[in-house]
Design a protein around this motif. Structure first.
Motif, PDB file in Angstrom:
ATOM      1  N   ARG A  65      52.713 116.449 -12.474  1.00  0.00           N
ATOM      2  CA  ARG A  65      52.754 116.542 -11.009  1.00  0.00           C
ATOM      3  C   ARG A  65      52.902 115.151 -10.383  1.00  0.00           C
ATOM      4  O   ARG A  65      52.323 114.186 -10.845  1.00  0.00           O
ATOM      5  N   LEU A  66      53.703 115.128  -9.326  1.00  0.00           N
ATOM      6  CA  LEU A  66      53.903 113.899  -8.571  1.00  0.00           C
ATOM      7  C   LEU A  66      53.098 114.006  -7.275  1.00  0.00           C
ATOM      8  O   LEU A  66      53.250 114.990  -6.540  1.00  0.00           O
ATOM      9  N   ILE A  67      52.241 113.031  -7.025  1.00  0.00           N
ATOM     10  CA  ILE A  67      51.528 112.991  -5.743  1.00  0.00           C
ATOM     11  C   ILE A  67      52.224 111.929  -4.919  1.00  0.00           C
ATOM     12  O   ILE A  67      52.225 110.750  -5.274  1.00  0.00           O
ATOM     13  N   CYS A  68      52.836 112.375  -3.861  1.00  0.00           N
ATOM     14  CA  CYS A  68      53.661 111.464  -3.103  1.00  0.00           C
ATOM     15  C   CYS A  68      53.083 111.320  -1.702  1.00  0.00           C
ATOM     16  O   CYS A  68      52.959 112.308  -0.976  1.00  0.00           O
ATOM     17  N   GLY A  69      52.695 110.122  -1.355  1.00  0.00           N
ATOM     18  CA  GLY A  69      52.100 109.947  -0.032  1.00  0.00           C
ATOM     19  C   GLY A  69      52.250 108.534   0.437  1.00  0.00           C
ATOM     20  O   GLY A  69      52.374 107.603  -0.366  1.00  0.00           O
ATOM     21  N   ASP A  70      52.251 108.367   1.727  1.00  0.00           N
ATOM     22  CA  ASP A  70      52.411 107.060   2.330  1.00  0.00           C
ATOM     23  C   ASP A  70      51.311 106.115   1.828  1.00  0.00           C
ATOM     24  O   ASP A  70      50.262 106.565   1.376  1.00  0.00           O
ATOM     25  N   VAL A  71      51.582 104.835   1.962  1.00  0.00           N
ATOM     26  CA  VAL A  71      50.607 103.839   1.511  1.00  0.00           C
ATOM     27  C   VAL A  71      49.279 104.038   2.240  1.00  0.00           C
ATOM     28  O   VAL A  71      49.249 104.243   3.447  1.00  0.00           O
ATOM     29  N   GLY A  72      48.217 104.041   1.458  1.00  0.00           N
ATOM     30  CA  GLY A  72      46.879 104.138   2.041  1.00  0.00           C
ATOM     31  C   GLY A  72      46.468 105.520   2.522  1.00  0.00           C
ATOM     32  O   GLY A  72      45.478 105.675   3.220  1.00  0.00           O
ATOM     33  N   PHE A  73      47.236 106.526   2.160  1.00  0.00           N
ATOM     34  CA  PHE A  73      46.915 107.872   2.638  1.00  0.00           C
ATOM     35  C   PHE A  73      45.932 108.612   1.718  1.00  0.00           C
ATOM     36  O   PHE A  73      45.633 109.760   1.917  1.00  0.00           O
ATOM     37  N   GLY A  74      45.455 107.951   0.669  1.00  0.00           N
ATOM     38  CA  GLY A  74      44.368 108.529  -0.125  1.00  0.00           C
ATOM     39  C   GLY A  74      44.778 109.265  -1.391  1.00  0.00           C
ATOM     40  O   GLY A  74      44.181 110.285  -1.736  1.00  0.00           O
ATOM     41  N   LYS A  75      45.727 108.707  -2.120  1.00  0.00           N
ATOM     42  CA  LYS A  75      46.149 109.374  -3.371  1.00  0.00           C
ATOM     43  C   LYS A  75      45.114 109.186  -4.481  1.00  0.00           C
ATOM     44  O   LYS A  75      44.979 110.024  -5.362  1.00  0.00           O
ATOM     45  N   THR A  76      44.403 108.039  -4.409  1.00  0.00           N
ATOM     46  CA  THR A  76      43.470 107.724  -5.497  1.00  0.00           C
ATOM     47  C   THR A  76      42.433 108.825  -5.706  1.00  0.00           C
ATOM     48  O   THR A  76      42.092 109.155  -6.839  1.00  0.00           O
ATOM     49  N   GLU A  77      41.938 109.394  -4.600  1.00  0.00           N
ATOM     50  CA  GLU A  77      40.897 110.415  -4.719  1.00  0.00           C
ATOM     51  C   GLU A  77      41.404 111.626  -5.502  1.00  0.00           C
ATOM     52  O   GLU A  77      40.668 112.236  -6.277  1.00  0.00           O
ATOM     53  N   VAL A  78      42.684 111.950  -5.309  1.00  0.00           N
ATOM     54  CA  VAL A  78      43.265 113.088  -6.029  1.00  0.00           C
ATOM     55  C   VAL A  78      43.209 112.802  -7.538  1.00  0.00           C
ATOM     56  O   VAL A  78      42.820 113.652  -8.342  1.00  0.00           O
ATOM     57  N   ALA A  79      43.558 111.560  -7.888  1.00  0.00           N
ATOM     58  CA  ALA A  79      43.546 111.186  -9.305  1.00  0.00           C
ATOM     59  C   ALA A  79      42.122 111.196  -9.852  1.00  0.00           C
ATOM     60  O   ALA A  79      41.883 111.665 -10.975  1.00  0.00           O
ATOM     61  N   LEU A  80      41.174 110.710  -9.059  1.00  0.00           N
ATOM     62  CA  LEU A  80      39.780 110.644  -9.530  1.00  0.00           C
ATOM     63  C   LEU A  80      39.255 112.028  -9.903  1.00  0.00           C
ATOM     64  O   LEU A  80      38.580 112.195 -10.915  1.00  0.00           O
ATOM     65  N   ARG A  81      39.608 113.011  -9.079  1.00  0.00           N
ATOM     66  CA  ARG A  81      39.094 114.355  -9.370  1.00  0.00           C
ATOM     67  C   ARG A  81      39.747 114.932 -10.633  1.00  0.00           C
ATOM     68  O   ARG A  81      39.098 115.635 -11.393  1.00  0.00           O
ATOM     69  N   ALA A  82      41.018 114.619 -10.813  1.00  0.00           N
ATOM     70  CA  ALA A  82      41.681 115.095 -12.039  1.00  0.00           C
ATOM     71  C   ALA A  82      41.030 114.459 -13.257  1.00  0.00           C
ATOM     72  O   ALA A  82      40.766 115.122 -14.263  1.00  0.00           O
ATOM     73  N   ILE A  83      40.742 113.162 -13.141  1.00  0.00           N
ATOM     74  CA  ILE A  83      40.107 112.452 -14.265  1.00  0.00           C
ATOM     75  C   ILE A  83      38.752 113.093 -14.572  1.00  0.00           C
ATOM     76  O   ILE A  83      38.423 113.345 -15.737  1.00  0.00           O
TER      77      ILE A  83
END
Ligand code: ATP
Length: 916
Positions: free
Chosen positions: A357-375
């Motif tokens: 899956r590709l998480i595509c979002g503007d800079v600073g829009f909070g993609k890291t949190e999505v990755a943290l939950r997957a981890i």
């Protein structure tokens, strides 16, 4: 294509080298062959001489560029007879007993690769080269999916199709979207929005330059009739377009139906040439080429997607603990962020195939949190996770964020691995990863090295994949079939493209900013020290921090001196990504605690020391101890320092828009108003284009507006994320908007472009060609029966195996005699026919017929994409029969050659088709 190796026969002779030592091909293929004794080679030469007079009847035989040039067969020497017309398994009859094995056994030579293809004189070599090239191209971008059962493929294609329809439906329902016209998605341009000089594409005529819109009297269609469209009395508005050989004028209404922009807005890239009004066929060829390229992209995507759907792993358990983990996120997720989190959770806990899956979002829009939950989901199920970042700075930041979030879970161990670590430190980590003692590993591309072996890898998170090199991307792609992969990207994908792609690529868009965000104010001006000082002073006065970015390492030092003079009391540091083996720069790469007077005693740091310094610098900047960070674009992606709200970018013209967009995104990541000061050295040196783009960036003040600007401008780069980068070049052929339109069309019709191959055994070749093999050749071969049966086996397997077989055969025994070539061609013809869905090939007088299961549409697409007209002009399609009427009835072997070449042409378009 599966790269299964056909077992090679033992290489044992040096005949080619001895008979023609100077031949180029001998150097290539036979250099490693060793004659066992010279007397035996003389024996061979004698035998050839004896047979030479017998060979004269076959001039074709002599004219062949062969290394091995044995005599032609006495008619009874060897006859290859097909046991039945539908099976080409030949029966061997030989009147000459196989000679004793006279040559030394040596290991087989390496196979030709697409890099070292040199000999390409005959039809088979040409086809082999093409197969190699195609394989090389596809291989570099993606691993080739193995063949799939037709029924299974049907199921997946249907699944993809349904999802995609849902995406298109959403697009249609989007009332704000102006691109839907009459139920069709369109990228055509409104002629009134064009500026003189803009390049446009007329679908039928080609690329031209817009001149103006002017009123003119319409032409009468016929002197005695009134023009029904336009009143001849009234002037009508026309669009004037300049072409290579003249000016065209189109009524505005027609123009709005036929015209596309060639470039993105604000882009003035020149097309290679303007089209000619007098030669529409040249444009037509270019358009078809573009269409086929688009088709190939979509098919590649489809095949990879289907292939992934086929992979299996048990879904991860749904855990209550995730709620506890989520509760430590200090913010309320935005709706898009929440959706992305749900998408990922579903991928992991409900699906049985690995996530991509590709998480595509503007800079600073909070993609890291999505990755943290997957981890969290993966590591709490006992698997390992790997987080890949493009720079050490970003890797360190991810490491800090992850360590912090997982600090409540002492059993979960987090580690950072980078090329800047000491050898022993690295060794320790590698050991821990291998034995499952490290649950989350964060790092740069060094994590992709062969030495890093995982005990139980479950998830790979890739941040900004486009910033990795080709080899690294290949490595990342290789993970995709076995582990779950989550890719984070701030390169926007246009929403329209995203929706149309639903079904082909899993992606989640985060297009809403966190609620308290304030737009970044962008100021564009010529460089002035006064302006720089005032901007920094403003930020320092409100207790903030400043990024000062330059395009090169050289120059950081100068800025340092100037800022130290202007702000003597302030902590300033330099950060960049390289260890510079020059005392001065290295010294300055240290934090500001190092003053100039100490430089003499300073030793050039090694990677390890440098990484520690850099780490220290970044940590102190993050803690707010350092107030001004002078740096290169090492801070370009991902860096998240909420208190840094002014960025100064010097020599802004040297950065690409995408880079600037990313750099600007380093500030304004909290609720404070941020400022981006973009300085150019000299306005007169800026091209109009550069200035226009920078102004556009300056003008996009509102949140999300920048995203919209970048959305179109970076659409091409966004393609890279989805399709692979090399395809982006195809855009230039037809211009961006027509390309988009073709893409949409192709995406929505993907299932129509399907060739269903048939089993090799079911192809009937009714040509009655049963070549004789010369007995000398039979004797020459180590084990002729085995050779023939290996050839059959390879052909049954796939074209790649057959290609490998012939290449090995030629390398070991030299170029085969004509009759063997005919035999091989029969196998190739059958193999290609099977792949093209052709079940029977026959001839009757001048007519050649090929019974096929393909549809008329697929036939048309194939014919359109064939580069040479020679064979295809004569082909017609009638009721599942591909038919050609030749000018004269050809002798059987020539007919086989014609069919071979014809099928090879058709076969070349297969990459643009789905082959199940
Ligand atoms: N829903 C939210 N509300 C408020 N702040 C948030 C929210 N989500 C994330 N943030 C904060 O916004 C900042 C940027 O988030 P994050 O680093 O995840 O962005 P990103 O999308 O990864 O950006 P980049 O593309 O620059 O790497 C972080 O400080 C993060 O804590």
């Amino acid at each position: 294509m599966a790269s299964t190796k056909v077992p090679l026969f033992p290489a044992f002779c040096d005949v080619a080298k001895m008979s023609n030592p100077s031949s180029a091909s001998a150097t290539n293929s036979c250099a490693h062959f060793q004659p066992r004794s010279s007397s035996r080679s003389r024996d061979w030469m004698t035998r050839i001489k004896i047979f030479l007079p017998l060979c004269k009847w076959n001039s074709r035989f002599y004219s062949m560029p062969t290394k091995f040039n044995p005599p032609p067969p006495p008619p009874s020497s060897l006859l290859l007879v097909s046991s039945s017309s539908s099976s080409s398994s030949p029966v061997l009859y030989s009147d000459v007993a196989p000679s004793a094995r006279r040559y030394k056994l040596l290991p087989p030579p390496p196979l030709r690769t697409h890099e070292n293809v040199t000999e390409s004189s005959d039809d088979i070599s040409l086809l082999n080269d093409r197969i190699l090239r195609e394989h090389g191209k596809r291989d570099s971008s993606s691993p080739r999916p193995p063949v799939m059962d037709t029924k299974e493929a049907d199921k997946y294609i249907q699944q993809v199709k349904e999802q995609q329809l849902r995406g298109l439906q959403k697009l249609k329902g989007d009332v704000t979207n102006k691109n839907w016209k009459d139920g069709v998605f369109s990228y055509k341009v409104d002629p009134y929005t064009l500026c003189p000089g803009d390049y446009v594409v007329h679908k039928k005529v080609g690329i031209g330059r817009f001149v103006s819109i002017k009123f003119d009297l319409p032409k009468l269609k016929h002197p005695n009739t009134y023009n029904t469209d336009h009143n001849p009395q009234l002037p009508t508005e026309y669009v004037y377009i300049e072409y290579a050989d003249g000016m065209a004028k189109l009524p505005v209404k027609q123009a709005s139906r036929m015209l596309y922009r060639y470039n993105l807005p604000n882009e003035t890239k020149k097309p290679r040439a303007l089209s000619k009004l007098s030669d529409p066929s040249a444009w037509e060829r270019r358009r078809v080429k573009g269409k086929v390229a688009v088709q190939k992209m979509v098919v590649d995507l489809m095949e990879l997607y289907i292939h992934r759907l086929k992979q299996r792993r048990p879904p991860y358990p749904k855990m209550h603990a995730i709620a506890e983990f989520a509760s430590h996120f200090p913010y309320k997720p935005t709706p898009d962020q929440m959706q992305a989190i749900i998408d990922v959770e579903k991928d992991l806990t409900e699906k049985e195939n690995p996530m991509d899956r590709l998480i595509c979002g503007d800079v600073g829009f909070g993609k890291t949190e999505v990755a943290l939950r997957a981890i969290f989901c993966v590591v709490s199920a006992g698997k390992q996770a790997m987080v890949l970042a493009p720079t050490i700075v970003l890797a360190k930041q991810h490491y800090d964020v992850i360590s912090d979030r997982f600090s409540r879970y002492p059993d979960i161990k987090v580690g950072l691995l980078s090329r800047f670590q000491s050898k022993s430190e690295k060794e320790e980590y590698v050991h821990m990863i291998k034995h499952g003692h490290l649950d989350i590993t964060v790092g740069t591309h060094s994590l992709l090295g062969n030495r890093v072996v995982y005990n139980n890898l479950g998830l790979l998170v890739v941040d900004e994949e486009q910033r990795f090199g080709v080899k690294q991307k290949e490595k990342i792609a290789s993970f995709k079939t076995s582990v779950d992969v989550l890719t984070l990207s701030a390169t926007p994908i246009p929403r329209t493209l995203y929706l149309a792609l639903t079904g082909f690529r899993d992606a989640s868009l985060i297009s809403t900013p966190p609620p308290e965000r304030v737009p970044i104010r962008t100021h564009l001006s010529s460089y002035s020290k006064v302006k720089v000082v005032s901007a920094i002073k403003y930020e320092l006065d409100r207790d903030g921090q400043v990024f000062y970015v330059l395009p090169r390492i050289k120059g950081l030092e100068e800025v340092m001196e100037f800022l130290e003079e202007s702000f003597p009391e302030v902590e300033i540091a330099i950060a960049h990504g390289k260890v510079i083996h020059c005392l001065k720069w290295s010294a300055r790469s240290m934090t500001t605690s190092l003053c100039v007077g100490k430089i003499q005693n300073y030793k050039v740091p090694n990677h390890y020391q440098y990484s520690k310094q850099l780490e220290d610098t970044m940590a102190r900047f993050a803690l707010g101890e350092i107030k001004i960070l002078i740096c290169t674009n090492i801070v370009e992606s991902g860096l998240d320092i909420q208190n840094a709200n002014t960025i100064i970018i010097q020599d802004v013209q040297q950065f690409g828009l995408a880079q600037l967009y990313q750099l600007r995104g380093r500030v304004g990541r909290a609720d404070k108003e941020a400022h981006a000061h973009l300085f150019y050295a000299d306005k007169s040196l800026l091209s109009d284009q550069a200035l226009e783009r920078l102004t556009a960036l300056e003008e996009c003040r509102d949140l999300g507006q920048g995203f919209q600007l970048a959305e179109r401008d970076m659409a091409i780069r966004g393609f890279g994320n989805i399709f692979g980068e090399q395809q982006t070049g195809d855009v230039g052929n037809v211009g961006i908007d027509l390309f988009f339109e073709m893409l949409f069309e192709s995406l929505s019709k993907v299932d129509e472009h399907r060739v269903i191959s048939v089993p090799y055994q079911s192809v009937q070749l009714d040509l009655n060609i049963n070549p004789y093999l010369p007995s000398e050749y039979i004797n020459y071969l180590d084990n002729p029966m085995e050779v023939i049966s290996e050839a059959e086996k390879a052909a049954r397997q796939d074209i790649w195996s057959l290609m490998q077989f012939t290449e090995s055969l030629r390398r070991q025994y030299g170029k085969e005699p004509y009759s063997m070539e005919i035999l091989l061609k029969k196998l190739y013809v059958k193999r290609m026919a099977a792949d093209l869905g052709i079940t029977r090939i026959y001839s009757s007088g001048k007519i050649v017929g090929m019974k096929s299961n393909m549809s008329r549409k697929v036939f048309k697409l194939i014919i359109d994409s064939v580069a040479s007209d020679i064979h295809c002009n004569s082909l017609v399609f009638e009721n599942g029969l591909i038919k050609a009427e030749l000018l004269l009835e050809l002798p059987r072997e020539q007919l086989l050659n014609w069919i071979f070449q014809c099928l090879a042409e058709l076969y070349a378009s297969l990459p643009a088709l789905i082959k199940y």
